[in-house]
Design a protein around this motif. Structure first.
Motif, short mmCIF file in Angstrom:
data_model
loop_
_atom_site.label_atom_id
_atom_site.label_comp_id
_atom_site.label_asym_id
_atom_site.label_seq_id
_atom_site.Cartn_x
_atom_site.Cartn_y
_atom_site.Cartn_z
N ALA A 1 0.84 -1.20 0.00
CA ALA A 1 0.00 0.00 0.00
C ALA A 1 0.87 1.25 0.00
N LEU B 1 1.65 4.23 -3.25
CA LEU B 1 1.68 5.69 -3.14
C LEU B 1 3.00 6.26 -3.64
N GLY C 1 3.25 6.57 -7.35
CA GLY C 1 2.58 7.75 -7.90
C GLY C 1 3.41 9.00 -7.76
N MET D 1 -1.29 9.94 -9.93
CA MET D 1 -1.49 9.84 -8.48
C MET D 1 -2.86 9.26 -8.15
N GLY D 2 -3.86 9.54 -8.96
CA GLY D 2 -5.18 9.00 -8.70
C GLY D 2 -5.20 7.49 -8.77
N SER E 1 -2.64 5.54 -8.31
CA SER E 1 -1.85 5.05 -7.17
C SER E 1 -2.68 5.04 -5.90
N LEU E 2 -3.54 6.03 -5.73
CA LEU E 2 -4.41 6.09 -4.55
C LEU E 2 -5.41 4.94 -4.55
N VAL E 3 -5.93 4.60 -5.73
CA VAL E 3 -6.85 3.46 -5.83
C VAL E 3 -6.15 2.17 -5.43
N SER F 1 -3.42 1.83 -3.59
CA SER F 1 -3.07 1.89 -2.17
C SER F 1 -4.26 1.58 -1.29
N ALA F 2 -5.43 2.12 -1.65
CA ALA F 2 -6.65 1.86 -0.87
C ALA F 2 -7.01 0.38 -0.93
#
Length: 397
Positions: free
Chosen positions: A90, A94, A97, A172-173, A175-177, A179-180
């Motif tokens: 996770a 991030l 990204g 980055m978006g 990468s956030l998905v 990571s979540a």
């Protein structure tokens, strides 16, 4: 009776948890790795050295993982280890990204992501060993088949997930998905009061029969074949002006071929005639090679070629696992596999060097290596070796 039912219910819940966590982890890890590969490839227009370096470095953690798992197993069980490793992914998602415009940062992220993935594969095996303890062999085989099917399906879907989301979300978006998703898996599989670690037992390595080279060499070639495939595929896609969608499709159908041969092996009970089975795999590898060489550069035709190649490669892997598991103890299998993995790294370096030298025909090496592996397995010594299990206790995979 009530106590036995409670134990059965707990085991069933633990199995469902394992299936969910291992499947979702592989879905997001497949998306993460193909996104890293694609981003690294596009750092230098026309330059493939960073991609080759990333693929080679991804196998370095194979030397570190065994010692790390051995040390951590003194304090944690497989489920707890899996949670921490997924949490590490996770964080790395991030970082990927943040560093998407820096080649060095991406290479370092890729290296540590592979360290987490290789460690996770070991910890998941430990977790599975806890779950299946005390079950009969038939049920364990069915559970193992279910985990294999769901994991392969997730690995096939991961590249398609990346292909679908990366053009929509910014770096980055996406990468956030990822990571979540990893954080969700880590939270679900984390536990402070899970089953105790498996009791360590000493197993004597028997040396009644030496592992023939016709079996050991294909074992060594497993990871180099995957590395050569992971290098040639984005190179081919980029050189033909295709995009991430085509890369995701071609990557997915290769995995689909491996899953398909697994189903066919179970249905056809191919162990009754290994010569015919291995000869069929050679035919598949040759057909895939000729299709890739002679057919037009059409996505559907190339996908069909890789589907057939995936069946040949997956069939070889199935045969290798059965051959060594039916002959040697668990300790002996671990010894031979670790030796093969250690030798795989310099072999991969040689193969990647050859691919860089013949970049326009980089696709040829994984096709030829799959054919070579199956041809070696077809040798009389390897076939006879796989048919006759020794008195050594076999360990179910």
């Amino acid at each position: 009776m009530n106590e036995k039912s409670a134990v059965t219910r707990n085991a069933a819940k633990e199995l469902v948890m394992f299936l969910f966590c291992s499947t979702v982890y592989r879905l997001f890890s497949g998306a993460l790795m193909v996104s890293l590969t694609w981003t690294i490839l596009n750092q230098d227009e026309g330059g493939y050295l960073p991609l080759a370096l990333a693929i080679f470095c991804s196998f370095i953690p194979a030397f570190i993982t065994p010692a790390m798992i051995k040390r951590l197993s003194l304090r944690m069980n497989g489920r707890q280890m899996s949670s921490w490793f997924v949490l590490g992914l996770a964080g790395l998602a991030l970082i990927s990204g943040v560093s998407r415009d820096f080649t060095l940062g991406l290479l370092i992220t890729n290296l540590f992501a592979w360290l987490m993935i290789m460690s996770l594969e070991a910890s998941l095996d430990m977790w599975f060993a806890q779950i299946q303890r005390g079950m009969d062999e038939t049920r364990v085989r069915r559970i193992s088949g279910a985990t294999t099917a769901t994991s392969q399906a997730a690995l096939m879907t991961g590249p398609l997930l990346a292909a679908g989301l990366m053009p929509i979300l910014n770096g980055m978006g996406f990468s956030l998905v990822l990571s979540a998703g990893f954080f969700m898996v880590a939270a679900i599989c984390f536990t402070r009061h899970s089953q105790p670690s498996a009791v360590q037992t000493t197993v004597e390595v028997t040396a009644a029969t030496r592992l023939p080279l016709t079996l050991f060499v294909p074992m060594v070639l497993i990871w180099p074949i995957l590395g050569a495939f992971n290098f040639m595929l984005p190179v081919y896609v980029a050189s033909h002006g295709w995009a991430l969608f085509e890369l995701g499709v071609l990557d997915a159908v290769f995995g689909l071929g491996m899953a398909l041969i697994g189903v066919l092996v179970i249905i056809a009970n191919t162990g009754r005639n290994l010569t015919a089975y291995l000869s069929g795999l050679i035919a598949l590898a040759l057909i895939a090679t000729l299709m890739w060489l002679l057919m037009p550069d059409n996505l559907l035709l190339k996908a069909l070629s890789l589907l057939i190649l995936g069946m040949a490669f997956g069939g070889a892997r199935v045969h290798i696992r059965v051959a060594i598991a039916c002959r040697y103890s668990e300790a002996a299998v671990g010894l031979y596999v670790s030796r093969a993995n250690a030798l795989a790294t310099p072999v991969l370096l040689l193969i990647l060097s050859l691919q860089l030298a013949m970049i326009d025909n980089a696709w040829l090496l994984p096709f030829l290596l799959v054919t070579l592996s199956v041809a070696l397995l077809l040798q009389t010594s390897a076939t006879r070796f796989a048919r006759g299990p020794s008195s050594t206790a076999a360990v179910g995979a």
